[in-house]
Design a protein around this motif. Structure first.
Motif, PDB file in Angstrom:
ATOM      1  N   SER A  35     -10.342 -52.149  35.361  1.00 35.35           N
ATOM      2  CA  SER A  35      -9.357 -50.985  35.414  1.00 35.35           C
ATOM      3  C   SER A  35      -9.949 -49.414  35.012  1.00 35.35           C
ATOM      4  CB  SER A  35      -8.185 -51.242  34.174  1.00 35.35           C
ATOM      5  OG  SER A  35      -7.646 -52.453  34.711  1.00 35.35           O
ATOM      6  N   ILE A  36     -10.670 -49.674  34.046  1.00 35.52           N
ATOM      7  CA  ILE A  36     -11.384 -48.222  33.763  1.00 35.52           C
ATOM      8  C   ILE A  36     -12.395 -47.762  35.007  1.00 35.52           C
ATOM      9  CG2 ILE A  36     -12.884 -47.257  32.184  1.00 35.52           C
ATOM     10  CD1 ILE A  36     -12.088 -49.223  30.039  1.00 35.52           C
ATOM     11  N   ALA A  37     -12.790 -48.728  35.580  1.00 42.93           N
ATOM     12  CA  ALA A  37     -13.887 -48.400  36.730  1.00 42.93           C
ATOM     13  C   ALA A  37     -12.897 -47.842  37.811  1.00 42.93           C
ATOM     14  CB  ALA A  37     -14.569 -49.525  37.078  1.00 42.93           C
ATOM     15  N   GLY A  38     -11.763 -48.471  38.005  1.00 38.63           N
ATOM     16  CA  GLY A  38     -10.948 -47.854  39.121  1.00 38.63           C
ATOM     17  C   GLY A  38     -10.213 -46.756  38.907  1.00 38.63           C
ATOM     18  N   GLY A  39      -9.980 -46.293  37.368  1.00 39.74           N
ATOM     19  CA  GLY A  39      -9.485 -45.024  37.004  1.00 39.74           C
ATOM     20  C   GLY A  39     -10.800 -43.889  37.244  1.00 39.74           C
ATOM     21  N   LEU A  40     -11.730 -44.252  36.855  1.00 39.33           N
ATOM     22  CA  LEU A  40     -12.994 -43.227  37.260  1.00 39.33           C
ATOM     23  C   LEU A  40     -13.103 -42.914  38.683  1.00 39.33           C
ATOM     24  CD1 LEU A  40     -15.611 -44.734  34.448  1.00 39.33           C
ATOM     25  CD2 LEU A  40     -14.092 -42.734  34.372  1.00 39.33           C
ATOM     26  N   ASN A  41     -13.028 -44.221  39.501  1.00 41.41           N
ATOM     27  CA  ASN A  41     -13.476 -43.734  40.854  1.00 41.41           C
ATOM     28  C   ASN A  41     -12.229 -42.881  41.490  1.00 41.41           C
ATOM     29  OD1 ASN A  41     -14.527 -44.548  43.498  1.00 41.41           O
ATOM     30  ND2 ASN A  41     -12.617 -45.991  43.888  1.00 41.41           N
ATOM     31  N   ILE A  42     -10.911 -42.991  41.149  1.00 46.26           N
ATOM     32  CA  ILE A  42      -9.949 -42.196  41.164  1.00 46.26           C
ATOM     33  C   ILE A  42      -9.868 -40.947  40.985  1.00 46.26           C
ATOM     34  CG2 ILE A  42      -7.461 -41.611  40.950  1.00 46.26           C
ATOM     35  CD1 ILE A  42      -6.905 -44.625  40.724  1.00 46.26           C
ATOM     36  N   LEU A  43     -10.456 -40.691  39.663  1.00 46.66           N
ATOM     37  CA  LEU A  43     -10.877 -39.180  39.285  1.00 46.66           C
ATOM     38  C   LEU A  43     -12.029 -38.623  40.004  1.00 46.66           C
ATOM     39  CD1 LEU A  43     -10.505 -39.926  35.239  1.00 46.66           C
ATOM     40  CD2 LEU A  43      -9.102 -38.605  36.750  1.00 46.66           C
ATOM     41  N   SER A  44     -12.978 -39.498  40.530  1.00 50.49           N
ATOM     42  CA  SER A  44     -13.945 -39.092  40.972  1.00 50.49           C
ATOM     43  C   SER A  44     -13.626 -38.150  42.571  1.00 50.49           C
ATOM     44  CB  SER A  44     -15.080 -40.065  41.392  1.00 50.49           C
ATOM     45  OG  SER A  44     -14.444 -40.926  42.109  1.00 50.49           O
ATOM     46  N   ARG A  45     -12.349 -38.580  42.735  1.00 52.37           N
ATOM     47  CA  ARG A  45     -11.998 -37.933  44.094  1.00 52.37           C
ATOM     48  C   ARG A  45     -11.281 -36.605  43.748  1.00 52.37           C
ATOM     49  NH1 ARG A  45     -11.325 -43.560  45.632  1.00 52.37           N
ATOM     50  NH2 ARG A  45      -8.957 -43.430  45.159  1.00 52.37           N
ATOM     51  N   GLU A  46     -11.018 -36.175  42.730  1.00 47.32           N
ATOM     52  CA  GLU A  46     -10.352 -35.136  42.198  1.00 47.32           C
ATOM     53  C   GLU A  46     -11.251 -33.936  42.267  1.00 47.32           C
ATOM     54  OE1 GLU A  46      -6.798 -34.856  41.883  1.00 47.32           O
ATOM     55  OE2 GLU A  46      -6.958 -37.200  42.241  1.00 47.32           O
TER      56      GLU A  46
ATOM     57  N   ARG B 210     -20.175 -34.198  35.513  1.00 51.74           N
ATOM     58  CA  ARG B 210     -21.373 -34.944  34.734  1.00 51.74           C
ATOM     59  C   ARG B 210     -21.043 -35.904  33.976  1.00 51.74           C
ATOM     60  NH1 ARG B 210     -23.161 -29.629  34.485  1.00 51.74           N
ATOM     61  NH2 ARG B 210     -22.660 -29.373  32.488  1.00 51.74           N
ATOM     62  N   VAL B 211     -19.922 -35.590  33.039  1.00 51.63           N
ATOM     63  CA  VAL B 211     -19.221 -36.510  32.100  1.00 51.63           C
ATOM     64  C   VAL B 211     -18.915 -37.632  32.787  1.00 51.63           C
ATOM     65  CG1 VAL B 211     -17.413 -37.044  30.448  1.00 51.63           C
ATOM     66  CG2 VAL B 211     -18.575 -34.809  30.370  1.00 51.63           C
ATOM     67  N   LEU B 212     -18.013 -37.537  33.958  1.00 53.61           N
ATOM     68  CA  LEU B 212     -17.431 -38.584  34.609  1.00 53.61           C
ATOM     69  C   LEU B 212     -18.671 -39.516  35.183  1.00 53.61           C
ATOM     70  CD1 LEU B 212     -14.835 -39.722  35.854  1.00 53.61           C
ATOM     71  CD2 LEU B 212     -15.143 -38.420  37.842  1.00 53.61           C
ATOM     72  N   THR B 213     -19.632 -38.889  35.616  1.00 51.44           N
ATOM     73  CA  THR B 213     -20.923 -39.780  36.182  1.00 51.44           C
ATOM     74  C   THR B 213     -21.416 -40.603  35.227  1.00 51.44           C
ATOM     75  OG1 THR B 213     -21.542 -38.121  37.803  1.00 51.44           O
ATOM     76  CG2 THR B 213     -23.354 -39.499  37.278  1.00 51.44           C
ATOM     77  N   MET B 214     -21.502 -39.822  33.996  1.00 52.17           N
ATOM     78  CA  MET B 214     -22.223 -40.685  32.708  1.00 52.17           C
ATOM     79  C   MET B 214     -21.135 -41.680  32.357  1.00 52.17           C
ATOM     80  SD  MET B 214     -23.953 -37.900  29.966  1.00 52.17           S
ATOM     81  CE  MET B 214     -22.527 -36.886  29.883  1.00 52.17           C
ATOM     82  N   MET B 215     -19.822 -41.437  32.303  1.00 55.80           N
ATOM     83  CA  MET B 215     -18.793 -42.821  32.094  1.00 55.80           C
ATOM     84  C   MET B 215     -18.944 -43.751  33.087  1.00 55.80           C
ATOM     85  SD  MET B 215     -15.577 -40.381  30.819  1.00 55.80           S
ATOM     86  CE  MET B 215     -14.555 -41.638  30.786  1.00 55.80           C
ATOM     87  N   SER B 216     -19.120 -43.384  34.070  1.00 58.09           N
ATOM     88  CA  SER B 216     -19.212 -44.568  35.172  1.00 58.09           C
ATOM     89  C   SER B 216     -20.401 -45.336  35.252  1.00 58.09           C
ATOM     90  CB  SER B 216     -19.454 -43.739  36.803  1.00 58.09           C
ATOM     91  OG  SER B 216     -18.160 -43.230  36.991  1.00 58.09           O
ATOM     92  N   GLN B 217     -21.526 -44.842  34.963  1.00 60.20           N
ATOM     93  CA  GLN B 217     -22.905 -45.366  34.647  1.00 60.20           C
ATOM     94  C   GLN B 217     -22.755 -46.246  33.365  1.00 60.20           C
ATOM     95  OE1 GLN B 217     -25.600 -42.175  34.518  1.00 60.20           O
ATOM     96  NE2 GLN B 217     -26.146 -41.966  36.745  1.00 60.20           N
ATOM     97  N   SER B 218     -21.999 -45.849  32.315  1.00 63.69           N
ATOM     98  CA  SER B 218     -21.919 -46.613  31.340  1.00 63.69           C
ATOM     99  C   SER B 218     -21.011 -47.784  31.496  1.00 63.69           C
ATOM    100  CB  SER B 218     -21.243 -45.924  29.993  1.00 63.69           C
ATOM    101  OG  SER B 218     -22.231 -44.773  29.868  1.00 63.69           O
ATOM    102  N   THR B 219     -20.053 -47.756  32.347  1.00 64.32           N
ATOM    103  CA  THR B 219     -19.127 -48.592  32.740  1.00 64.32           C
ATOM    104  C   THR B 219     -19.960 -49.698  33.575  1.00 64.32           C
ATOM    105  OG1 THR B 219     -17.296 -47.332  32.781  1.00 64.32           O
ATOM    106  CG2 THR B 219     -17.018 -49.258  33.768  1.00 64.32           C
ATOM    107  N   GLU B 220     -20.725 -49.348  34.346  1.00 63.90           N
ATOM    108  CA  GLU B 220     -21.337 -50.202  35.284  1.00 63.90           C
ATOM    109  C   GLU B 220     -22.342 -51.017  34.272  1.00 63.90           C
ATOM    110  OE1 GLU B 220     -23.539 -48.230  38.216  1.00 63.90           O
ATOM    111  OE2 GLU B 220     -21.609 -47.624  39.341  1.00 63.90           O
ATOM    112  N   ARG B 221     -22.945 -50.195  33.285  1.00 64.96           N
ATOM    113  CA  ARG B 221     -24.134 -51.181  32.532  1.00 64.96           C
ATOM    114  C   ARG B 221     -23.033 -52.088  31.442  1.00 64.96           C
ATOM    115  NH1 ARG B 221     -28.560 -51.631  29.957  1.00 64.96           N
ATOM    116  NH2 ARG B 221     -28.496 -51.432  27.723  1.00 64.96           N
TER     117      ARG B 221
END
Length: 396
Positions: free
Chosen positions: A190-201, A209-220
């Motif tokens: 769910s977090i990853a999906g939310g980050l993906n939605i935010l990335s299109r805003e 930059r913060v969103l990218t770091m959060m996405s990388q942390s989620t993938e890890r």
């Protein structure tokens, strides 16, 4: 009427103004007096030069990056050092003045003496350490008591009680797998999906930059959960789950190499794949195995030497090799490489949980194959061999 110059020079706090390069261009008499020097003697020095060694480290790792990111910070604990070597504990607040295009004009810093506060904090830390030691002693006492009770009970247990205990262990393992597979992975998805939605805003550069770091942390985190899930299944005797099917193994390996090359643009990865026909295997799991080996080679191999990936097939087996140059693996380490949670070095670099080689070994085994390592002064090579037509054709 208040004399502003006197207010600045004799304020109850220290004032500093830094140029864009960190050089002190203005300092008040209050700060100079604390340090046992004159205001003009501070001019031309860098603020960094006034700090002791631990504070210099903190300056490089936290102070400067935080200023660059948000342009200010509040109540950062630092230690200044005067000309006589005396240490001065302070709390620092800082704010940057920037141009319209984002460039730094100067930085203003206010400093407050914090000797009493820091002493109080140290006393709190000492009290906490004392409490921790007392708790540890109590835990050791309880552990000793539990061991003695357990030893007495074990002498009286019969085979039936042993079987019941084994069933309880199996139940706990199943619960652990369920937690990893559902209670952790679903919220993370769910977090990853939310980050993906935010990335299109439409976002600011800082937010992106913060969103990218959060996405990388989620993938890890997702990778770590998958590794722990695989470990739990192996410990429960289920092995690594695979779904063998005819696979374009060449395309799978080329994609892995492309992904790792993109993540390490400065490294030389040489690839030679001589696989023409489809191979029956679990393509996703083989990709995971090769990605683990290639990432390991890039981390531990000589950075100025190429990492080589080769793959061939014949009538009987497929062979995939990942090799790097550099220091050989010591003999006393080789025997432990494929154990869970084992790390060859104490490096602070990102190494996950130390499960990569263990899971790779289990993936090889689930394919009816094997994973070996050969290391000498010339190169270190990991070899994955599996039958072209494996008996492991059923999903485990």
């Amino acid at each position: 009427m208040e004399d502003l110059e006197d207010l600045y020079e004799n304020a109850p706090c220290g004032y500093l103004s830094l140029a864009a390069d960190g050089v002190i261009v203005k300092a008040n008499r209050t700060l100079a007096g604390w340090l046992g020097t004159q205001s003009f003697e501070l001019l031309g020095k860098r603020f960094y030069d006034l700090l002791n060694v631990p504070s210099k480290i903190f300056y490089e790792t936290h102070f400067a990056p935080l200023l660059r990111m948000q342009g200010y910070f509040n109540e950062v604990a630092l230690d200044l050092v005067g000309p006589d070597g005396r240490r001065l504990p302070v709390l620092a607040n800082a704010a940057e003045r920037r141009t319209s295009d984002g460039g730094v004009q100067f930085t203003r810093i206010t400093l407050f003496q914090a000797a009493d506060r820091r002493r109080y904090e140290r006393e709190l830390v000492d009290a906490k350490n004392t409490a921790d030691r007392a708790r540890k002693e109590l835990e050791e006492l309880n552990k000793s008591l539990e061991e003695r009770v357990a030893a007495g009970v074990a002498e009286r247990l019969q085979l039936e009680q042993g079987l019941l205990a084994e069933k309880e262990v199996a139940r706990l393992r199943e619960q652990f797998v369920a937690i990893l597979g559902h209670d952790l992975r679903n919220p993370l998805a769910s977090i990853a999906g939310g980050l993906n939605i935010l990335s299109r805003e439409s976002l600011s550069d800082k937010a992106r930059r913060v969103l990218t770091m959060m996405s990388q942390s989620t993938e890890r985190m997702s990778d770590l959960i998958q590794d722990m899930l695989d470990l739990a299944r192996c410990r429960a005797g289920q092995g690594i789950a695979i779904d063998p099917k005819p696979t374009d193994l060449r395309a799978v390996l080329e994609q892995v190499v492309e992904e790792l090359q993109a993540a390490h643009p400065g490294r030389d990865i040489q690839c030679s794949i001589k696989i023409e026909d489809e191979v029956t295997c679990d393509g996703g799991r083989v990709a995971q195995l090769v990605s683990n080996l290639l990432g390991n080679a890039l981390t531990h191999g000589a950075p100025d030497r190429p990492v080589k990936v080769t793959a061939t097939t014949d009538l009987n087996e497929a062979v995939i090799t990942v090799a790097n140059e550099g220091e050989p693996i010591p003999d006393h380490i080789k025997g432990h490489l494929f154990e869970p949670f084992f790390r060859a070095t104490g490096s602070s670099e990102k190494q996950g949980l130390g499960l990569g080689l263990f899971i790779s070994f289990e993936i090889a085994r689930s394919h009816g194959g094997r994973l070996d390592v050969h290391s000498d002064d010339n190169q270190t090579a990991f070899l994955f061999r599996m039958p072209v037509y494996s008996d492991s054709s059923a999903d485990r």
